[in-house]
Design a protein around this motif. Structure first.
Motif, PDB file in Angstrom:
ATOM      1  N   LYS A  57       0.838  -1.202   0.000  1.00 50.84           N
ATOM      2  CA  LYS A  57       0.000   0.000   0.000  1.00 50.84           C
ATOM      3  C   LYS A  57       0.867   1.244   0.000  1.00 50.84           C
ATOM      4  CE  LYS A  57      -3.942  -2.246   2.045  1.00 50.84           C
ATOM      5  NZ  LYS A  57      -4.823  -2.448   3.170  1.00 50.84           N
ATOM      6  N   GLY A  58       0.385   2.249  -0.692  1.00 50.78           N
ATOM      7  CA  GLY A  58       1.113   3.519  -0.696  1.00 50.78           C
ATOM      8  C   GLY A  58       1.163   4.118  -2.087  1.00 50.78           C
ATOM      9  N   SER A  59       1.536   5.394  -2.134  1.00 56.10           N
ATOM     10  CA  SER A  59       1.464   6.146  -3.397  1.00 56.10           C
ATOM     11  C   SER A  59       2.408   5.558  -4.451  1.00 56.10           C
ATOM     12  CB  SER A  59       1.779   7.619  -3.148  1.00 56.10           C
ATOM     13  OG  SER A  59       3.072   7.731  -2.565  1.00 56.10           O
ATOM     14  N   GLU A  60       3.476   4.862  -4.000  1.00 59.44           N
ATOM     15  CA  GLU A  60       4.402   4.300  -4.986  1.00 59.44           C
ATOM     16  C   GLU A  60       4.316   2.768  -5.079  1.00 59.44           C
ATOM     17  OE1 GLU A  60       7.810   7.684  -5.402  1.00 59.44           O
ATOM     18  OE2 GLU A  60       8.230   6.106  -3.943  1.00 59.44           O
ATOM     19  N   ALA A  61       3.184   2.210  -4.670  1.00 61.46           N
ATOM     20  CA  ALA A  61       3.023   0.745  -4.702  1.00 61.46           C
ATOM     21  C   ALA A  61       3.226   0.213  -6.118  1.00 61.46           C
ATOM     22  CB  ALA A  61       1.644   0.352  -4.174  1.00 61.46           C
ATOM     23  N   LYS A  62       2.619   0.881  -7.083  1.00 60.18           N
ATOM     24  CA  LYS A  62       2.734   0.416  -8.470  1.00 60.18           C
ATOM     25  C   LYS A  62       4.170   0.531  -8.961  1.00 60.18           C
ATOM     26  CE  LYS A  62       1.147   1.152 -13.170  1.00 60.18           C
ATOM     27  NZ  LYS A  62       0.230   1.867 -14.073  1.00 60.18           N
ATOM     28  N   ASN A 104      -6.046  -1.113  -6.662  1.00 56.82           N
ATOM     29  CA  ASN A 104      -5.892   0.149  -7.405  1.00 56.82           C
ATOM     30  C   ASN A 104      -4.398   0.460  -7.416  1.00 56.82           C
ATOM     31  OD1 ASN A 104      -5.224   1.855  -5.050  1.00 56.82           O
ATOM     32  ND2 ASN A 104      -7.325   1.369  -4.444  1.00 56.82           N
ATOM     33  N   ASP A 105      -4.015   1.568  -8.014  1.00 51.61           N
ATOM     34  CA  ASP A 105      -2.585   1.840  -8.190  1.00 51.61           C
ATOM     35  C   ASP A 105      -1.819   2.003  -6.877  1.00 51.61           C
ATOM     36  OD1 ASP A 105      -2.902   1.655 -10.868  1.00 51.61           O
ATOM     37  OD2 ASP A 105      -2.616   3.789 -11.315  1.00 51.61           O
ATOM     38  N   THR A 106      -2.554   2.146  -5.774  1.00 58.58           N
ATOM     39  CA  THR A 106      -1.877   2.304  -4.483  1.00 58.58           C
ATOM     40  C   THR A 106      -2.144   1.119  -3.565  1.00 58.58           C
ATOM     41  OG1 THR A 106      -3.768   3.476  -3.526  1.00 58.58           O
ATOM     42  CG2 THR A 106      -2.076   4.823  -4.629  1.00 58.58           C
ATOM     43  N   ASP A 107      -2.679   0.028  -4.122  1.00 58.38           N
ATOM     44  CA  ASP A 107      -3.085  -1.099  -3.275  1.00 58.38           C
ATOM     45  C   ASP A 107      -3.055  -2.405  -4.083  1.00 58.38           C
ATOM     46  OD1 ASP A 107      -4.175  -2.815  -1.432  1.00 58.38           O
ATOM     47  OD2 ASP A 107      -6.088  -1.733  -1.217  1.00 58.38           O
ATOM     48  N   LYS A 132       7.805   4.917  -1.519  1.00 57.11           N
ATOM     49  CA  LYS A 132       6.683   5.209  -0.620  1.00 57.11           C
ATOM     50  C   LYS A 132       5.683   4.054  -0.717  1.00 57.11           C
ATOM     51  CE  LYS A 132       7.038  10.252  -0.692  1.00 57.11           C
ATOM     52  NZ  LYS A 132       7.910  10.525  -1.867  1.00 57.11           N
ATOM     53  N   VAL A 133       6.026   2.967  -0.045  1.00 56.75           N
ATOM     54  CA  VAL A 133       5.157   1.782  -0.066  1.00 56.75           C
ATOM     55  C   VAL A 133       5.274   1.068   1.277  1.00 56.75           C
ATOM     56  CG1 VAL A 133       6.987   0.308  -1.076  1.00 56.75           C
ATOM     57  CG2 VAL A 133       4.582  -0.336  -1.351  1.00 56.75           C
TER      58      VAL A 133
END
Lengths: 358, 124
Positions: A57-62, A104-107, A132-133
């Protein structure tokens, strides 16, 4: 040894418990062959709670998963969609094989092997530095795989509310149902679901599935089913010194985005340029006997080795996956207990959806 | 709990031997052995007239899980092999002391076998 929340349920069902990578797991509940056939013809269930779920999870997960694994999570655009991939080391060897599910892109949610869990998590956390994950292993989740031509129907009978949400789920997709996460995936070559659920619900769900006629199946049947389905097993077909290119897993490596510098890419490209010298093929024994792991295979292009050998209950013959020189074909000989037995080289899978394909 | 029958003798390697009283013996694997091996998928047997020396591996039983050699308990000559096992190796699982016998052989006396009680004690 570690036990899953279904340990008592296994004992109650007559499970023959063995040590599997530090977990006390059922090898069979009487007859491995019957359990195998149950999955091919009706519906069986496996406790796979020893496998580990990890959430990212997090803004840079993808962005992180795009460098962590060799397949590209950019392919995942719809919620619940699953992707099979290898996670590589710097030399292009396989740290583990895994499935990643898109929320989603953060999960994202990932399922990794039991025997490699400690190593995987340490590896992932090292790679995640600077991203950032949040890497969140979910050790409190159980997992039950229900597999077979009647598996989905029986899950609907046993579990309220699942059909409404999962009735139209396509293969290799997942959905959340309350606190359950249900994926139309598996490791048997049959249709079915893999159900991730809270530990405390595992025993109740197992009992409900038993009541609608889903039979418990052990690790023995799981192995012959995946072998017939031509699916790789970590530690057998690939490991840290074998690249996906040499394990017939090139289809799981995505090199299309030149800017995606995933771990191991450089080594893989060098290997690809040089041309992998080995690959994984299927073998069907022509004579009598059972092919076993590590037996020597003599092909038209040189020597290979059995990576997974057993008896196919569906075909009534011994089959195997073997690492052989690339391009080997036709007949080969397997060195079995001091004699050579002839086998045919085939392209896996051997069996899918109940049908023999070779 | 494994079944052990009083009418026959046993080896340390979990075979049973029944004296037929006419100079021939019937041999098979015990209930304990078949349970350990699991589902049988293939049995390799010698032919009538084959000879084996004591401790020779003269049969192989293969389950899904493993191959296991069966050893000659004495110098012997095979008089009959159980051909039913070619098509139904699972008889070794379902009827190890009756229809799942492996071979009949001729021999002089056999030394070093255990009676049922002694064999049972080794399984505890």
């Amino acid at each position: 040894m570690k036990q899953t929340p279904l340990y008592q349920a296994h004992l109650d069902a007559g499970g023959k418990m063995v040590d599997f990578g530090g977990w006390e797991m059922p090898l069979n509940y009487g007859s491995q062959l019957e359990e195998h056939n149950q999955v091919r013809h009706d519906a069986g269930m496996f406790d796979v709670s020893h496998m580990t779920v990890v959430d990212f999870k997090g803004s840079e997960a993808k962005k992180f998963l795009q460098i962590l694994i060799a397949n590209d999570v950019d392919k995942l655009k719809t919620q619940g969609k699953a992707l099979y991939s290898c996670m590589l080391n710097e030399t292009g060897g396989v740290v583990d094989d895994l499935i990643v599910y898109y929320q989603n892109d953060t999960d994202y949610r990932m399922v990794i092997n039991a025997g490699t869990t400690d190593k995987d998590i340490a590896w992932i956390k090292t790679q995640a530095q600077g991203f950032k994950v949040r890497v969140e292993p979910k050790f409190d989740l159980a997992m039950i795989a229900v597999q077979g031509p009647n598996a989905r129907e029986k899950v609907y009978q046993a579990m309220n509310g699942v059909e409404e949400i999962c009735g139209k789920l396509k293969p290799f997709n997942a959905a959340s149902v309350g606190n359950l996460f249900i994926a139309r995936t598996g490791y048997t070559g049959e249709d079915g679901f893999e159900i991730m659920l809270p530990e405390k619900s595992a025993e109740f769900t197992w009992k409900m599935l038993l009541e609608v006629g889903v039979k418990p199946c052990g690790l023995g049947a799981r192995d012959t089913l995946r072998l017939e389905a031509g699916m790789s097993l970590y530690g057998a077909e690939m490991n840290e010194t074998v690249s996906p290119l040499a394990a017939a897993l090139t289809w799981t490596v995505d090199l299309s985005d030149e800017n995606r510098q995933f771990v191991g890419r450089e080594a893989l490209e060098a290997l690809k340029h040089k041309g992998a010298d080995k690959t994984i093929v299927g073998l069907v024994l022509e004579g009598k006997g059972v092919i076993r792991n590590h037996q020597q295979v003599i092909t038209n292009l040189g020597i290979g080795e059995v990576t997974s050998g057993s008896f196919s209950p569906t075909m009534g013959k011994a089959i195997a996956l073997a690492s052989v020189p690339k391009g080997a074909q036709g007949l080969c000989e397997i060195e079995m207990r001091n004699k050579k037995v002839s086998a045919k080289i085939v392209k896996p899978p051997f069996v899918r959806n109940g049908k023999i394909l070779v | 709990m494994s079944e052990v029958r009083d009418d026959r003798q046993y080896t340390e390697t979990h075979e049973w031997i029944l004296d037929n009283g006419d100079g021939t013996y019937t041999m098979g694997v015990t209930d304990h052995a078949q349970a350990l091996l699991g589902d049988m998928v293939f049995v390799e047997l010698p032919s009538e007239g084959d000879e084996a020396s004591i401790e020779d591996e003269f049969c192989v039983v293969e389950s899904v899980k493993a191959a296991s050699g069966v050893y000659a308990p004495t110098d012997l000559e095979v008089v009959e092999a159980n051909e039913a096992l070619d098509d139904e190796p699972e008889l070794v699982n379902t009827s190890c002391y009756d229809n799942g016998w492996l071979v009949k052989f001729k021999s002089d006396a056999i030394d070093g076998l255990m009676d049922a009680d002694t064999y049972s004690a080794t399984l505890d």
